[in-house]
Design a protein around this motif. Structure first.
Motif, PDB file in Angstrom:
ATOM      1  N   LEU A  98       0.875  -1.168   0.000  1.00  0.00           N
ATOM      2  CA  LEU A  98       0.000   0.000   0.000  1.00  0.00           C
ATOM      3  C   LEU A  98       0.912   1.218   0.000  1.00  0.00           C
ATOM      4  CD1 LEU A  98      -2.724   1.456   0.232  1.00  0.00           C
ATOM      5  CD2 LEU A  98      -2.477   1.286   2.722  1.00  0.00           C
ATOM      6  N   VAL A  99       0.817   2.020  -1.044  1.00  0.00           N
ATOM      7  CA  VAL A  99       1.621   3.235  -1.128  1.00  0.00           C
ATOM      8  C   VAL A  99       0.745   4.401  -0.685  1.00  0.00           C
ATOM      9  CG1 VAL A  99       2.948   4.755  -2.624  1.00  0.00           C
ATOM     10  CG2 VAL A  99       2.985   2.288  -3.022  1.00  0.00           C
ATOM     11  N   GLU A 100       1.202   5.094   0.348  1.00  0.00           N
ATOM     12  CA  GLU A 100       0.465   6.234   0.898  1.00  0.00           C
ATOM     13  C   GLU A 100       1.115   7.525   0.418  1.00  0.00           C
ATOM     14  OE1 GLU A 100      -0.673   4.239   5.219  1.00  0.00           O
ATOM     15  OE2 GLU A 100       0.920   5.756   5.103  1.00  0.00           O
ATOM     16  N   GLY A 101       0.296   8.449  -0.066  1.00  0.00           N
ATOM     17  CA  GLY A 101       0.782   9.762  -0.450  1.00  0.00           C
ATOM     18  C   GLY A 101       0.430  10.773   0.620  1.00  0.00           C
ATOM     19  N   HIS A 102       1.418  11.531   1.068  1.00  0.00           N
ATOM     20  CA  HIS A 102       1.224  12.519   2.135  1.00  0.00           C
ATOM     21  C   HIS A 102       1.738  13.885   1.688  1.00  0.00           C
ATOM     22  CE1 HIS A 102       0.338   9.461   5.234  1.00  0.00           C
ATOM     23  NE2 HIS A 102       1.213   8.719   4.575  1.00  0.00           N
ATOM     24  N   LEU A 113      -5.089  16.312  -1.091  1.00  0.00           N
ATOM     25  CA  LEU A 113      -5.537  14.943  -1.395  1.00  0.00           C
ATOM     26  C   LEU A 113      -5.150  14.567  -2.822  1.00  0.00           C
ATOM     27  CD1 LEU A 113      -9.012  14.756   0.368  1.00  0.00           C
ATOM     28  CD2 LEU A 113      -6.976  13.400   0.898  1.00  0.00           C
ATOM     29  N   GLY A 114      -5.338  15.503  -3.752  1.00  0.00           N
ATOM     30  CA  GLY A 114      -4.953  15.242  -5.140  1.00  0.00           C
ATOM     31  C   GLY A 114      -3.454  15.065  -5.300  1.00  0.00           C
ATOM     32  N   LEU A 115      -2.686  15.934  -4.660  1.00  0.00           N
ATOM     33  CA  LEU A 115      -1.230  15.837  -4.736  1.00  0.00           C
ATOM     34  C   LEU A 115      -0.737  14.547  -4.079  1.00  0.00           C
ATOM     35  CD1 LEU A 115       1.485  17.067  -5.524  1.00  0.00           C
ATOM     36  CD2 LEU A 115       1.419  18.374  -3.381  1.00  0.00           C
ATOM     37  N   ARG A 119       1.416  11.541  -5.839  1.00  0.00           N
ATOM     38  CA  ARG A 119       2.667  11.021  -5.271  1.00  0.00           C
ATOM     39  C   ARG A 119       2.604   9.507  -5.105  1.00  0.00           C
ATOM     40  NH1 ARG A 119       3.767  15.909  -0.853  1.00  0.00           N
ATOM     41  NH2 ARG A 119       4.617  17.349  -2.422  1.00  0.00           N
ATOM     42  N   ALA A 120       1.490   9.019  -4.590  1.00  0.00           N
ATOM     43  CA  ALA A 120       1.343   7.567  -4.428  1.00  0.00           C
ATOM     44  C   ALA A 120       1.369   6.872  -5.793  1.00  0.00           C
ATOM     45  CB  ALA A 120       0.044   7.263  -3.681  1.00  0.00           C
ATOM     46  N   ALA A 121       0.712   7.471  -6.779  1.00  0.00           N
ATOM     47  CA  ALA A 121       0.652   6.861  -8.111  1.00  0.00           C
ATOM     48  C   ALA A 121       2.022   6.814  -8.779  1.00  0.00           C
ATOM     49  CB  ALA A 121      -0.346   7.622  -8.986  1.00  0.00           C
ATOM     50  N   VAL A 122       2.832   7.863  -8.612  1.00  0.00           N
ATOM     51  CA  VAL A 122       4.153   7.867  -9.244  1.00  0.00           C
ATOM     52  C   VAL A 122       5.055   6.821  -8.582  1.00  0.00           C
ATOM     53  CG1 VAL A 122       5.320   9.689  -7.902  1.00  0.00           C
ATOM     54  CG2 VAL A 122       5.858   9.386 -10.301  1.00  0.00           C
ATOM     55  N   ILE A 140      -3.212   5.103  -1.821  1.00  0.00           N
ATOM     56  CA  ILE A 140      -4.171   5.904  -1.071  1.00  0.00           C
ATOM     57  C   ILE A 140      -3.525   7.256  -0.778  1.00  0.00           C
ATOM     58  CG2 ILE A 140      -3.462   5.099   1.220  1.00  0.00           C
ATOM     59  CD1 ILE A 140      -6.499   5.099   1.955  1.00  0.00           C
ATOM     60  N   SER A 141      -4.338   8.277  -0.713  1.00  0.00           N
ATOM     61  CA  SER A 141      -3.835   9.604  -0.367  1.00  0.00           C
ATOM     62  C   SER A 141      -4.409  10.020   0.971  1.00  0.00           C
ATOM     63  CB  SER A 141      -4.240  10.626  -1.427  1.00  0.00           C
ATOM     64  OG  SER A 141      -3.864  11.933  -1.007  1.00  0.00           O
ATOM     65  N   TYR A 142      -3.540  10.501   1.831  1.00  0.00           N
ATOM     66  CA  TYR A 142      -3.978  11.076   3.096  1.00  0.00           C
ATOM     67  C   TYR A 142      -3.856  12.596   3.075  1.00  0.00           C
ATOM     68  CZ  TYR A 142      -4.235   6.424   5.073  1.00  0.00           C
ATOM     69  OH  TYR A 142      -4.586   5.119   5.328  1.00  0.00           O
TER      70      TYR A 142
END
Length: 173
Positions: A98-102, A113-115, A119-122, A140-142
């Protein structure tokens, strides 16, 4: 009679002006023709696994990557970290990630949330280019909702601009 000729002339000029000439067809030079590989559509990315009912945990061997302000591009140091993480994933074919974007606290909730999702997608995409099956990696984005540092300083904000990879390790029976 002159007035009607004048009207027809104006209408004709307007019709030509509004329709114009058709666009010229672009012809590529022979050296610019796409190769067979370029003509093929890129493979569709694997669908992300469901997060429902799964418990992802931090694993000490898997490191966090950091991003620059308002950026979702991987820096050279982040790519190095992800390559080391990949070496660990190669040893554990049964792990799901699970890649979390913060993000840091600046900006609106929606923007962050979009950013965070970008980040998680890249990160997910980079793992896939290294060889991890995309069906093993969820994102997932936090946004700014889960900071690890709460001071209002640049040093603290830089720690919150991160991508964390957690894993789900199947229980052994």
């Amino acid at each position: 009679m002159n007035a009607s000729y004048f009207r027809f002339g104006v209408i004709g000029i307007l019709a030509l002006a509004l329709t114009g000439c058709p666009p010229k067809k672009q012809v590529k030079k022979p050296e610019e023709q796409p190769t067979k590989e370029e003509q093929q559509e890129p493979p569709k990315p694997a669908e992300e696994p469901s997060l429902r009912g799964k418990d992802y945990k931090e694993v000490p061997e898997i490191a966090i990557v950091y991003f620059d302000l308002d950026q979702a591009t991987l820096r050279a140091d982040a790519r190095d970290v992800l390559e080391k993480n990949y070496e660990i994933f190669k040893q554990h074919d049964d792990w799901e990630a699970l890649v979390e974007g913060h993000c840091d606290e600046r900006g609106t909730t929606e923007y962050n949330l979009g950013l965070g999702q970008k980040r998680a997608a890249v990160i997910r995409q980079y793992y896939m280019t290294l060889g991890i099956n995309g069906a093993r990696i969820a994102t997932i984005s936090y946004g700014k909702e889960s900071p690890i540092c709460t001071e209002h300083t640049e040093d603290c904000w830089s720690k919150n601009r991160r991508g964390a990879t957690k894993v789900r390790v199947p229980e052994t029976k």
